[in-house]
Motif scaffolding. Structure first.
Motif, PDB file in Angstrom:
ATOM      1  N   SER A  70       0.802  -1.234   0.000  1.00 46.14           N
ATOM      2  CA  SER A  70       0.000   0.000   0.000  1.00 46.14           C
ATOM      3  C   SER A  70       0.829   1.275   0.000  1.00 46.14           C
ATOM      4  CB  SER A  70      -0.937   0.021   1.212  1.00 46.14           C
ATOM      5  OG  SER A  70      -0.199   0.106   2.418  1.00 46.14           O
ATOM      6  N   SER A  73      -0.266   3.572  -2.947  1.00 39.98           N
ATOM      7  CA  SER A  73      -1.670   3.993  -2.825  1.00 39.98           C
ATOM      8  C   SER A  73      -1.873   4.902  -1.615  1.00 39.98           C
ATOM      9  CB  SER A  73      -2.587   2.774  -2.734  1.00 39.98           C
ATOM     10  OG  SER A  73      -2.279   1.987  -1.593  1.00 39.98           O
ATOM     11  N   ASN A  74      -1.141   4.652  -0.531  1.00 45.53           N
ATOM     12  CA  ASN A  74      -1.244   5.540   0.637  1.00 45.53           C
ATOM     13  C   ASN A  74      -0.903   6.973   0.249  1.00 45.53           C
ATOM     14  OD1 ASN A  74      -1.856   3.345   2.244  1.00 45.53           O
ATOM     15  ND2 ASN A  74       0.230   3.117   3.029  1.00 45.53           N
ATOM     16  N   VAL A  76      -0.666   8.303  -3.018  1.00 37.89           N
ATOM     17  CA  VAL A  76      -1.484   8.822  -4.115  1.00 37.89           C
ATOM     18  C   VAL A  76      -2.886   9.193  -3.627  1.00 37.89           C
ATOM     19  CG1 VAL A  76      -2.563   8.246  -6.321  1.00 37.89           C
ATOM     20  CG2 VAL A  76      -0.196   7.579  -5.878  1.00 37.89           C
ATOM     21  N   ASN A  77      -3.434   8.418  -2.681  1.00 32.69           N
ATOM     22  CA  ASN A  77      -4.791   8.662  -2.199  1.00 32.69           C
ATOM     23  C   ASN A  77      -4.847   9.571  -0.982  1.00 32.69           C
ATOM     24  OD1 ASN A  77      -5.892   6.934  -4.181  1.00 32.69           O
ATOM     25  ND2 ASN A  77      -5.496   5.140  -2.903  1.00 32.69           N
ATOM     26  N   PHE A  78      -3.700  10.142  -0.603  1.00 29.59           N
ATOM     27  CA  PHE A  78      -3.676  11.064   0.532  1.00 29.59           C
ATOM     28  C   PHE A  78      -4.480  12.307   0.165  1.00 29.59           C
ATOM     29  CE2 PHE A  78      -1.009  14.013   3.348  1.00 29.59           C
ATOM     30  CZ  PHE A  78      -1.646  13.599   4.499  1.00 29.59           C
ATOM     31  N   PRO A  79      -5.610  12.596   0.846  1.00 27.65           N
ATOM     32  CA  PRO A  79      -6.521  13.664   0.406  1.00 27.65           C
ATOM     33  C   PRO A  79      -5.895  15.024   0.132  1.00 27.65           C
ATOM     34  CG  PRO A  79      -7.570  12.351   2.100  1.00 27.65           C
ATOM     35  CD  PRO A  79      -6.147  11.855   1.999  1.00 27.65           C
ATOM     36  N   ASP A 187      -8.815  13.030   6.216  1.00 27.93           N
ATOM     37  CA  ASP A 187      -8.161  11.739   6.413  1.00 27.93           C
ATOM     38  C   ASP A 187      -8.264  11.294   7.864  1.00 27.93           C
ATOM     39  OD1 ASP A 187      -6.984   9.873   4.722  1.00 27.93           O
ATOM     40  OD2 ASP A 187      -4.967  10.295   5.472  1.00 27.93           O
ATOM     41  N   ARG A 190     -11.855  10.172   8.832  1.00 29.12           N
ATOM     42  CA  ARG A 190     -12.239   8.872   8.276  1.00 29.12           C
ATOM     43  C   ARG A 190     -11.756   7.697   9.120  1.00 29.12           C
ATOM     44  NH1 ARG A 190     -11.355  10.281   1.776  1.00 29.12           N
ATOM     45  NH2 ARG A 190     -13.258  11.560   1.623  1.00 29.12           N
ATOM     46  N   TYR A 197     -16.015  14.071   5.187  1.00 31.18           N
ATOM     47  CA  TYR A 197     -15.364  14.969   4.229  1.00 31.18           C
ATOM     48  C   TYR A 197     -15.379  16.380   4.795  1.00 31.18           C
ATOM     49  CZ  TYR A 197     -14.476  17.870   0.132  1.00 31.18           C
ATOM     50  OH  TYR A 197     -13.950  18.797  -0.732  1.00 31.18           O
ATOM     51  N   ALA A 348       1.539  10.319   4.950  1.00 36.91           N
ATOM     52  CA  ALA A 348       0.537   9.404   4.399  1.00 36.91           C
ATOM     53  C   ALA A 348       0.740   7.985   4.934  1.00 36.91           C
ATOM     54  CB  ALA A 348       0.607   9.411   2.879  1.00 36.91           C
TER      55      ALA A 348
END
Length: 502
Positions: A70, A73-74, A76-79, A187, A190, A197, A348
Protein backbone atom coordinates in the motif's frame (compact mmCIF):
# COMPACT_ATOMS: atom_id res chain seq x y z
CA UNK A 1 15.20 35.65 31.72
CA UNK A 2 14.20 36.33 28.10
CA UNK A 3 17.51 35.05 26.78
CA UNK A 4 17.22 31.96 28.99
CA UNK A 5 13.75 31.18 27.66
CA UNK A 6 14.92 31.70 24.08
CA UNK A 7 17.93 29.46 24.62
CA UNK A 8 15.71 26.71 26.05
CA UNK A 9 13.33 26.94 23.10
CA UNK A 10 16.22 26.77 20.66
CA UNK A 11 17.77 23.77 22.42
CA UNK A 12 14.50 21.81 22.44
CA UNK A 13 13.63 22.82 18.89
CA UNK A 14 17.05 21.90 17.54
CA UNK A 15 16.74 18.41 19.00
CA UNK A 16 13.56 17.76 17.04
CA UNK A 17 14.25 15.83 13.84
CA UNK A 18 13.12 17.02 10.43
CA UNK A 19 9.34 16.43 10.10
CA UNK A 20 9.99 13.73 7.46
CA UNK A 21 12.19 11.83 9.91
CA UNK A 22 9.74 12.52 12.74
CA UNK A 23 6.82 10.93 10.90
CA UNK A 24 8.99 8.02 9.78
CA UNK A 25 9.86 7.39 13.44
CA UNK A 26 6.19 7.72 14.41
CA UNK A 27 5.23 5.17 11.74
CA UNK A 28 7.72 2.71 13.26
CA UNK A 29 6.29 3.45 16.72
CA UNK A 30 2.78 2.68 15.44
CA UNK A 31 4.03 -0.65 14.06
CA UNK A 32 5.61 -1.65 17.38
CA UNK A 33 2.75 -0.44 19.59
CA UNK A 34 0.12 -2.12 17.42
CA UNK A 35 1.98 -5.44 17.74
CA UNK A 36 2.23 -5.13 21.54
CA UNK A 37 -1.40 -4.14 22.08
CA UNK A 38 -2.66 -6.79 19.67
CA UNK A 39 -0.64 -9.44 21.54
CA UNK A 40 -2.55 -8.54 24.73
CA UNK A 41 -5.90 -8.49 22.92
CA UNK A 42 -6.57 -4.83 23.65
CA UNK A 43 -9.98 -3.64 22.47
CA UNK A 44 -12.65 -0.99 23.03
CA UNK A 45 -16.39 -0.75 22.38
CA UNK A 46 -17.45 2.01 20.00
CA UNK A 47 -20.29 3.83 21.84
CA UNK A 48 -21.80 5.02 18.55
CA UNK A 49 -22.11 1.63 16.86
CA UNK A 50 -21.75 -0.84 19.73
CA UNK A 51 -19.05 -2.70 17.79
CA UNK A 52 -15.92 -3.96 19.50
CA UNK A 53 -12.73 -2.54 18.01
CA UNK A 54 -9.60 -4.70 18.32
CA UNK A 55 -6.11 -3.33 17.76
CA UNK A 56 -4.53 -5.11 14.78
CA UNK A 57 -0.83 -5.91 14.60
CA UNK A 58 1.13 -4.45 11.71
CA UNK A 59 3.71 -7.16 12.32
CA UNK A 60 1.20 -9.90 11.54
CA UNK A 61 1.07 -11.53 8.12
CA UNK A 62 -1.79 -9.27 7.01
CA UNK A 63 -0.09 -6.21 8.47
CA UNK A 64 3.20 -6.83 6.68
CA UNK A 65 1.34 -7.45 3.43
CA UNK A 66 -0.55 -4.16 3.90
CA UNK A 67 2.60 -2.15 4.55
CA UNK A 68 4.40 -3.56 1.50
CA UNK A 69 1.54 -3.33 -0.98
CA UNK A 70 0.00 0.00 0.00
CA UNK A 71 2.99 2.36 -0.03
CA UNK A 72 2.10 3.95 -3.37
CA UNK A 73 -1.67 3.99 -2.83
CA UNK A 74 -1.24 5.54 0.64
CA UNK A 75 0.60 8.45 -0.95
CA UNK A 76 -1.48 8.82 -4.11
CA UNK A 77 -4.79 8.66 -2.20
CA UNK A 78 -3.68 11.06 0.53
CA UNK A 79 -6.52 13.66 0.41
CA UNK A 80 -4.41 16.84 0.66
CA UNK A 81 -2.16 15.81 -2.25
CA UNK A 82 -4.48 16.50 -5.17
CA UNK A 83 -6.08 19.53 -3.52
CA UNK A 84 -2.86 21.38 -2.84
CA UNK A 85 -1.42 20.61 -6.29
CA UNK A 86 -4.47 21.94 -8.12
CA UNK A 87 -4.75 25.08 -5.99
CA UNK A 88 -1.02 25.74 -6.20
CA UNK A 89 -0.99 25.47 -10.01
CA UNK A 90 -3.50 28.33 -10.18
CA UNK A 91 -2.20 30.55 -7.38
CA UNK A 92 1.38 29.82 -8.42
CA UNK A 93 0.77 31.10 -11.92
CA UNK A 94 -0.62 34.37 -10.57
CA UNK A 95 2.32 34.65 -8.19
CA UNK A 96 5.05 33.87 -10.72
CA UNK A 97 3.87 36.59 -13.12
CA UNK A 98 4.14 39.13 -10.28
CA UNK A 99 0.46 39.75 -9.58
CA UNK A 100 0.61 38.93 -5.85
CA UNK A 101 3.55 41.23 -5.12
CA UNK A 102 1.93 44.05 -7.09
CA UNK A 103 -1.29 43.71 -5.10
CA UNK A 104 0.68 43.92 -1.85
CA UNK A 105 2.47 47.05 -3.02
CA UNK A 106 -0.79 48.72 -4.00
CA UNK A 107 -2.58 47.79 -0.77
CA UNK A 108 0.21 49.06 1.51
CA UNK A 109 2.18 51.73 -0.35
CA UNK A 110 -0.98 53.57 -1.41
CA UNK A 111 -2.69 53.38 1.99
CA UNK A 112 -3.81 56.66 3.67
CA UNK A 113 -1.48 57.49 6.63
CA UNK A 114 -4.35 57.25 9.13
CA UNK A 115 -5.18 53.71 7.96
CA UNK A 116 -1.63 52.57 7.27
CA UNK A 117 -1.32 50.02 10.10
CA UNK A 118 -4.78 48.61 9.44
CA UNK A 119 -3.97 48.24 5.74
CA UNK A 120 -0.69 46.47 6.55
CA UNK A 121 -2.58 43.97 8.68
CA UNK A 122 -5.28 43.43 6.07
CA UNK A 123 -2.66 42.93 3.34
CA UNK A 124 -0.51 40.65 5.50
CA UNK A 125 -3.33 38.47 6.77
CA UNK A 126 -4.91 38.07 3.34
CA UNK A 127 -1.45 37.79 1.80
CA UNK A 128 -1.18 34.24 3.13
CA UNK A 129 -2.60 33.28 -0.25
CA UNK A 130 0.89 34.10 -1.60
CA UNK A 131 2.41 31.72 0.96
CA UNK A 132 6.06 32.42 1.86
CA UNK A 133 6.31 35.40 -0.51
CA UNK A 134 4.08 37.22 1.95
CA UNK A 135 6.94 37.53 4.44
CA UNK A 136 9.65 38.36 1.93
CA UNK A 137 7.67 41.12 0.21
CA UNK A 138 5.56 42.68 2.94
CA UNK A 139 8.06 43.05 5.82
CA UNK A 140 10.57 45.28 3.99
CA UNK A 141 7.77 47.05 2.12
CA UNK A 142 5.92 47.99 5.33
CA UNK A 143 9.13 49.16 7.00
CA UNK A 144 9.93 51.36 4.01
CA UNK A 145 6.42 52.87 3.86
CA UNK A 146 6.47 53.64 7.61
CA UNK A 147 9.85 55.30 7.19
CA UNK A 148 8.62 57.36 4.22
CA UNK A 149 5.77 58.86 6.27
CA UNK A 150 7.93 59.59 9.33
CA UNK A 151 6.89 56.64 11.47
CA UNK A 152 9.15 54.06 13.10
CA UNK A 153 10.07 51.53 10.37
CA UNK A 154 10.57 48.70 12.88
CA UNK A 155 6.94 49.14 13.92
CA UNK A 156 5.95 48.70 10.28
CA UNK A 157 8.09 45.57 9.96
CA UNK A 158 6.59 44.23 13.21
CA UNK A 159 3.06 44.84 11.93
CA UNK A 160 3.84 43.05 8.67
CA UNK A 161 5.52 40.12 10.43
CA UNK A 162 2.61 39.78 12.86
CA UNK A 163 0.06 39.94 10.06
CA UNK A 164 1.87 37.38 7.90
CA UNK A 165 2.74 35.02 10.75
CA UNK A 166 0.19 35.35 13.55
CA UNK A 167 -2.66 35.81 11.09
CA UNK A 168 -1.54 33.09 8.68
CA UNK A 169 -4.63 30.90 9.08
CA UNK A 170 -7.16 33.69 8.52
CA UNK A 171 -7.96 35.08 5.08
CA UNK A 172 -10.71 36.50 2.92
CA UNK A 173 -9.61 34.08 0.22
CA UNK A 174 -9.46 30.30 -0.02
CA UNK A 175 -5.76 29.48 0.25
CA UNK A 176 -3.43 26.55 -0.25
CA UNK A 177 -3.49 26.13 3.53
CA UNK A 178 -7.27 25.69 3.51
CA UNK A 179 -6.97 22.85 1.02
CA UNK A 180 -4.08 21.29 2.92
CA UNK A 181 -5.71 21.41 6.35
CA UNK A 182 -9.06 20.22 4.98
CA UNK A 183 -7.39 17.20 3.40
CA UNK A 184 -5.53 16.21 6.56
CA UNK A 185 -8.72 16.68 8.62
CA UNK A 186 -10.70 14.55 6.18
CA UNK A 187 -8.16 11.74 6.41
CA UNK A 188 -8.20 11.90 10.22
CA UNK A 189 -12.02 12.02 10.39
CA UNK A 190 -12.24 8.87 8.28
CA UNK A 191 -10.64 6.94 11.11
CA UNK A 192 -14.11 7.14 12.67
CA UNK A 193 -16.42 7.86 9.73
CA UNK A 194 -15.31 6.41 6.36
CA UNK A 195 -17.60 8.88 4.55
CA UNK A 196 -16.35 11.99 6.35
CA UNK A 197 -15.36 14.97 4.23
CA UNK A 198 -14.08 18.37 5.29
CA UNK A 199 -14.21 21.03 2.58
CA UNK A 200 -11.66 23.85 2.18
CA UNK A 201 -14.55 26.28 2.88
CA UNK A 202 -15.82 24.61 6.07
CA UNK A 203 -14.17 27.30 8.24
CA UNK A 204 -14.69 30.18 5.83
CA UNK A 205 -17.36 32.22 7.65
CA UNK A 206 -15.33 32.29 10.85
CA UNK A 207 -11.85 32.86 9.39
CA UNK A 208 -13.07 35.55 6.96
CA UNK A 209 -14.63 37.55 9.80
CA UNK A 210 -11.52 36.89 11.92
CA UNK A 211 -9.48 38.91 9.42
CA UNK A 212 -11.16 42.14 10.52
CA UNK A 213 -10.93 41.27 14.23
CA UNK A 214 -7.21 40.53 13.98
CA UNK A 215 -6.56 43.62 11.86
CA UNK A 216 -8.28 45.86 14.43
CA UNK A 217 -6.52 44.23 17.39
CA UNK A 218 -3.15 44.33 15.61
CA UNK A 219 -3.60 48.01 14.70
CA UNK A 220 -4.37 48.95 18.30
CA UNK A 221 -1.38 47.03 19.68
CA UNK A 222 1.10 48.40 17.13
CA UNK A 223 -0.07 52.00 17.37
CA UNK A 224 -0.62 52.10 21.15
CA UNK A 225 1.97 49.65 22.51
CA UNK A 226 4.67 48.56 20.04
CA UNK A 227 5.50 51.84 18.27
CA UNK A 228 5.48 54.06 21.41
CA UNK A 229 7.86 51.61 23.07
CA UNK A 230 10.16 51.65 20.05
CA UNK A 231 10.15 55.45 19.96
CA UNK A 232 11.27 55.54 23.60
CA UNK A 233 14.28 53.33 22.77
CA UNK A 234 15.25 55.44 19.74
CA UNK A 235 18.26 57.72 20.31
CA UNK A 236 17.62 61.39 19.59
CA UNK A 237 18.51 62.42 16.06
CA UNK A 238 18.76 58.80 14.89
CA UNK A 239 18.96 58.52 11.11
CA UNK A 240 17.45 55.24 9.92
CA UNK A 241 19.39 53.17 7.44
CA UNK A 242 17.55 52.26 4.29
CA UNK A 243 18.52 50.98 0.89
CA UNK A 244 14.99 50.42 -0.30
CA UNK A 245 13.50 52.67 -2.95
CA UNK A 246 9.80 53.46 -2.71
CA UNK A 247 8.10 51.28 -5.31
CA UNK A 248 6.14 52.91 -8.09
CA UNK A 249 4.01 50.79 -10.39
CA UNK A 250 4.99 50.75 -14.03
CA UNK A 251 2.39 51.55 -16.68
CA UNK A 252 2.07 47.92 -17.73
CA UNK A 253 1.50 46.89 -14.08
CA UNK A 254 -1.26 49.49 -13.71
CA UNK A 255 -2.79 48.29 -16.95
CA UNK A 256 -2.55 44.69 -15.77
CA UNK A 257 -4.33 45.45 -12.48
CA UNK A 258 -7.20 47.16 -14.29
CA UNK A 259 -7.63 44.15 -16.56
CA UNK A 260 -7.48 41.81 -13.56
CA UNK A 261 -10.34 43.79 -11.99
CA UNK A 262 -12.43 43.46 -15.14
CA UNK A 263 -11.62 39.74 -15.45
CA UNK A 264 -12.63 39.21 -11.82
CA UNK A 265 -16.03 40.80 -12.35
CA UNK A 266 -16.66 38.73 -15.49
CA UNK A 267 -15.59 35.50 -13.77
CA UNK A 268 -17.82 36.15 -10.74
CA UNK A 269 -20.73 36.98 -13.04
CA UNK A 270 -20.30 33.69 -14.92
CA UNK A 271 -20.18 31.72 -11.66
CA UNK A 272 -23.29 33.51 -10.41
CA UNK A 273 -25.13 32.73 -13.66
CA UNK A 274 -24.22 29.07 -13.25
CA UNK A 275 -25.20 28.84 -9.56
CA UNK A 276 -28.21 31.14 -9.03
CA UNK A 277 -30.89 29.25 -11.02
CA UNK A 278 -32.74 26.79 -8.77
CA UNK A 279 -32.42 24.11 -11.44
CA UNK A 280 -28.63 24.57 -11.61
CA UNK A 281 -26.70 21.28 -11.64
CA UNK A 282 -24.37 22.91 -9.10
CA UNK A 283 -27.17 22.85 -6.50
CA UNK A 284 -28.32 19.82 -4.51
CA UNK A 285 -31.51 17.84 -5.18
CA UNK A 286 -33.55 20.23 -3.02
CA UNK A 287 -32.20 23.27 -4.84
CA UNK A 288 -29.93 24.31 -1.95
CA UNK A 289 -26.23 25.02 -1.71
CA UNK A 290 -25.41 23.29 1.62
CA UNK A 291 -24.18 20.72 0.74
CA UNK A 292 -23.99 20.90 -3.03
CA UNK A 293 -21.78 20.19 -6.06
CA UNK A 294 -20.94 23.90 -5.99
CA UNK A 295 -19.19 23.68 -2.62
CA UNK A 296 -17.43 20.51 -3.74
CA UNK A 297 -16.25 22.32 -6.87
CA UNK A 298 -14.65 25.33 -5.18
CA UNK A 299 -11.09 24.07 -5.69
CA UNK A 300 -11.39 23.78 -9.49
CA UNK A 301 -13.32 27.08 -9.58
CA UNK A 302 -10.50 28.76 -7.66
CA UNK A 303 -7.99 27.14 -9.98
CA UNK A 304 -9.85 28.58 -12.95
CA UNK A 305 -10.03 32.03 -11.37
CA UNK A 306 -6.33 32.31 -10.56
CA UNK A 307 -5.32 30.93 -13.94
CA UNK A 308 -7.58 33.55 -15.55
CA UNK A 309 -6.21 36.54 -13.65
CA UNK A 310 -2.66 35.18 -13.94
CA UNK A 311 -3.03 35.00 -17.71
CA UNK A 312 -4.60 38.45 -17.91
CA UNK A 313 -1.89 40.08 -15.80
CA UNK A 314 0.96 38.11 -17.35
CA UNK A 315 -0.06 39.05 -20.89
CA UNK A 316 -0.57 42.71 -19.94
CA UNK A 317 2.87 42.98 -18.32
CA UNK A 318 4.74 40.89 -20.86
CA UNK A 319 5.49 38.09 -18.38
CA UNK A 320 3.56 35.70 -20.65
CA UNK A 321 4.53 35.98 -24.30
CA UNK A 322 3.51 32.57 -25.61
CA UNK A 323 1.44 29.55 -24.64
CA UNK A 324 4.62 27.81 -23.50
CA UNK A 325 5.08 30.33 -20.72
CA UNK A 326 1.90 29.17 -18.94
CA UNK A 327 2.91 25.57 -18.12
CA UNK A 328 6.44 26.79 -17.41
CA UNK A 329 5.19 29.22 -14.74
CA UNK A 330 2.96 26.50 -13.28
CA UNK A 331 5.93 24.12 -13.16
CA UNK A 332 7.95 26.77 -11.31
CA UNK A 333 5.23 27.05 -8.69
CA UNK A 334 4.95 23.26 -8.41
CA UNK A 335 8.68 22.99 -7.79
CA UNK A 336 8.18 25.07 -4.65
CA UNK A 337 6.00 22.23 -3.34
CA UNK A 338 8.77 19.60 -3.55
CA UNK A 339 9.60 19.70 0.22
CA UNK A 340 5.88 19.45 1.03
CA UNK A 341 5.40 16.44 -1.24
CA UNK A 342 8.33 14.64 0.41
CA UNK A 343 6.77 15.32 3.81
CA UNK A 344 3.37 14.13 2.55
CA UNK A 345 4.89 10.76 1.65
CA UNK A 346 5.91 10.11 5.27
CA UNK A 347 2.68 11.55 6.72
CA UNK A 348 0.54 9.40 4.40
CA UNK A 349 2.25 6.19 5.55
CA UNK A 350 1.93 7.16 9.23
CA UNK A 351 -1.80 7.89 8.97
CA UNK A 352 -2.45 4.76 6.88
CA UNK A 353 -0.73 2.59 9.52
CA UNK A 354 -2.67 4.39 12.23
CA UNK A 355 -5.94 3.65 10.45
CA UNK A 356 -5.28 0.00 9.49
CA UNK A 357 -4.09 -0.96 12.98
CA UNK A 358 -7.27 0.55 14.51
CA UNK A 359 -5.06 2.48 16.96
CA UNK A 360 -6.86 5.64 15.87
CA UNK A 361 -10.29 4.32 16.80
CA UNK A 362 -9.01 2.78 20.03
CA UNK A 363 -7.39 6.02 21.21
CA UNK A 364 -10.46 8.01 20.12
CA UNK A 365 -12.85 5.76 22.06
CA UNK A 366 -10.75 5.65 25.22
CA UNK A 367 -9.88 9.34 25.07
CA UNK A 368 -13.49 10.43 24.55
CA UNK A 369 -14.57 8.22 27.46
CA UNK A 370 -12.05 9.94 29.73
CA UNK A 371 -13.24 13.37 28.61
CA UNK A 372 -16.86 12.47 29.25
CA UNK A 373 -16.15 10.89 32.64
CA UNK A 374 -14.21 13.92 33.85
CA UNK A 375 -16.75 16.37 32.39
CA UNK A 376 -13.96 18.21 30.57
CA UNK A 377 -15.95 19.25 27.52
CA UNK A 378 -17.52 22.37 26.04
CA UNK A 379 -15.77 25.74 26.26
CA UNK A 380 -13.04 24.63 28.76
CA UNK A 381 -12.03 21.94 26.30
CA UNK A 382 -12.01 24.46 23.45
CA UNK A 383 -9.72 26.78 25.40
CA UNK A 384 -7.38 23.96 26.44
CA UNK A 385 -7.08 22.65 22.89
CA UNK A 386 -6.24 26.12 21.51
CA UNK A 387 -3.63 26.66 24.24
CA UNK A 388 -2.02 23.28 23.56
CA UNK A 389 -1.87 24.02 19.82
CA UNK A 390 -0.27 27.41 20.51
CA UNK A 391 2.41 25.91 22.78
CA UNK A 392 3.27 23.10 20.36
CA UNK A 393 3.46 25.64 17.55
CA UNK A 394 6.42 27.34 19.25
CA UNK A 395 8.45 24.16 18.75
CA UNK A 396 6.93 22.92 15.48
CA UNK A 397 6.16 25.91 13.29
CA UNK A 398 5.18 23.89 10.21
CA UNK A 399 1.39 24.01 10.38
CA UNK A 400 0.94 21.00 8.09
CA UNK A 401 3.38 18.87 10.09
CA UNK A 402 1.84 19.88 13.42
CA UNK A 403 -1.72 19.25 12.24
CA UNK A 404 -0.75 15.93 10.65
CA UNK A 405 0.60 14.93 14.06
CA UNK A 406 -2.39 16.17 16.08
CA UNK A 407 -5.31 15.44 13.73
CA UNK A 408 -5.23 11.60 13.76
CA UNK A 409 -5.45 11.67 17.57
CA UNK A 410 -7.71 14.60 18.39
CA UNK A 411 -10.12 14.74 15.43
CA UNK A 412 -11.48 11.19 15.99
CA UNK A 413 -11.42 11.64 19.77
CA UNK A 414 -13.46 14.83 19.67
CA UNK A 415 -15.75 13.40 17.00
CA UNK A 416 -16.68 10.74 19.56
CA UNK A 417 -18.14 13.47 21.77
CA UNK A 418 -19.95 15.00 18.77
CA UNK A 419 -17.48 17.76 17.83
CA UNK A 420 -17.57 18.44 14.11
CA UNK A 421 -14.12 17.71 12.59
CA UNK A 422 -14.18 21.07 10.79
CA UNK A 423 -14.67 22.82 14.15
CA UNK A 424 -11.66 20.98 15.58
CA UNK A 425 -9.68 22.40 12.66
CA UNK A 426 -10.97 25.91 13.45
CA UNK A 427 -9.67 25.60 17.01
CA UNK A 428 -6.29 24.45 15.73
CA UNK A 429 -6.00 27.40 13.35
CA UNK A 430 -6.02 29.86 16.25
CA UNK A 431 -3.19 28.21 18.14
CA UNK A 432 -1.24 27.37 14.99
CA UNK A 433 -1.09 31.00 13.86
CA UNK A 434 -0.78 33.13 16.96
CA UNK A 435 2.61 32.00 18.27
CA UNK A 436 4.45 31.78 14.94
CA UNK A 437 6.00 35.22 15.46
CA UNK A 438 7.65 34.44 18.83
CA UNK A 439 9.22 31.13 17.85
CA UNK A 440 12.95 31.11 17.02
CA UNK A 441 12.19 27.85 15.19
CA UNK A 442 10.27 29.75 12.51
CA UNK A 443 12.36 30.17 9.34
CA UNK A 444 11.07 33.75 9.08
CA UNK A 445 12.01 34.73 12.62
CA UNK A 446 15.56 35.49 11.51
CA UNK A 447 14.29 37.04 8.25
CA UNK A 448 12.22 39.54 10.23
CA UNK A 449 15.18 40.22 12.52
CA UNK A 450 17.51 40.99 9.60
CA UNK A 451 15.03 43.43 8.04
CA UNK A 452 14.51 45.19 11.38
CA UNK A 453 18.25 45.46 12.00
CA UNK A 454 18.52 47.69 8.91
CA UNK A 455 16.81 50.38 10.96
CA UNK A 456 17.81 49.27 14.47
CA UNK A 457 21.28 47.64 14.26
CA UNK A 458 21.39 46.79 17.98
CA UNK A 459 18.20 44.74 17.77
CA UNK A 460 18.69 41.18 19.03
CA UNK A 461 16.55 38.08 19.54
CA UNK A 462 15.33 39.26 22.94
CA UNK A 463 14.28 42.63 21.54
CA UNK A 464 12.41 40.95 18.70
CA UNK A 465 10.58 38.64 21.11
CA UNK A 466 9.70 41.59 23.38
CA UNK A 467 8.41 43.51 20.35
CA UNK A 468 6.29 40.67 19.00
CA UNK A 469 5.04 39.14 22.28
CA UNK A 470 2.24 41.72 22.85
CA UNK A 471 0.99 41.03 19.32
CA UNK A 472 1.14 37.23 19.69
CA UNK A 473 -0.62 37.28 23.07
CA UNK A 474 -3.27 39.74 21.87
CA UNK A 475 -4.00 37.69 18.75
CA UNK A 476 -4.29 34.47 20.77
CA UNK A 477 -6.61 35.97 23.39
CA UNK A 478 -8.73 38.07 21.02
CA UNK A 479 -9.11 35.29 18.46
CA UNK A 480 -10.04 32.75 21.14
CA UNK A 481 -12.56 35.18 22.63
CA UNK A 482 -13.99 35.81 19.17
CA UNK A 483 -14.50 32.06 18.72
CA UNK A 484 -16.31 31.90 22.08
CA UNK A 485 -18.50 34.83 21.02
CA UNK A 486 -19.20 33.10 17.70
CA UNK A 487 -20.31 29.96 19.53
CA UNK A 488 -22.48 31.96 21.92
CA UNK A 489 -24.26 33.53 18.95
CA UNK A 490 -24.89 30.08 17.46
CA UNK A 491 -23.47 31.00 14.06
CA UNK A 492 -22.07 28.40 11.64
CA UNK A 493 -18.28 28.56 11.16
CA UNK A 494 -18.72 27.52 7.53
CA UNK A 495 -21.50 26.37 5.20
CA UNK A 496 -23.65 24.11 7.38
CA UNK A 497 -20.85 23.57 9.94
CA UNK A 498 -21.33 24.09 13.69
CA UNK A 499 -19.40 23.14 16.82
CA UNK A 500 -21.41 19.96 17.29
CA UNK A 501 -21.96 17.59 14.40
CA UNK A 502 -25.39 16.54 15.67
Amino acid sequence: MMQSVLSSIERVGNKLPHPFILFTILAVVVVVVSALLAAFGVSAVNPQTGDTVYVQSLLSGDGIEFMLTSVVSNFVNFPPLGLILVVMFGIGLADKVGLMSTLMQVSVAKAPPSLLTFCVFMAGICGSIASDANYLILIPLAAMVYYSVGRHPVAGAAAAYAAAGAGFDASLFITVGDALFAGITTDAARLVDPDAYVSPVDNYYFVACSVFVLAIVGTLIVDKVVEPRLQRTLPMGKDFKTDIVKPELADDEKRGLKRVGIATLIYLALVAIAVLPEASPLRNDEGGLIPSPFLSSLVPLLFGYFVTIGLVYGIATGKINSSRDVPQRMAESASDLAPTLVLFFAIAQFIAYFRWSELGQYIAIEGSSILQSTGFTGLPLVGAFIAMSAILNVFMTSGSAQWALMAPVFVPMLMMIDFDPAFVLAMFRIGDSSTNIISPMSPYFSVALVYMQRYKPDMGLGTLIATMLPLAASFLLAWSAFLMFWLAMGWPIGPGVYMMAN
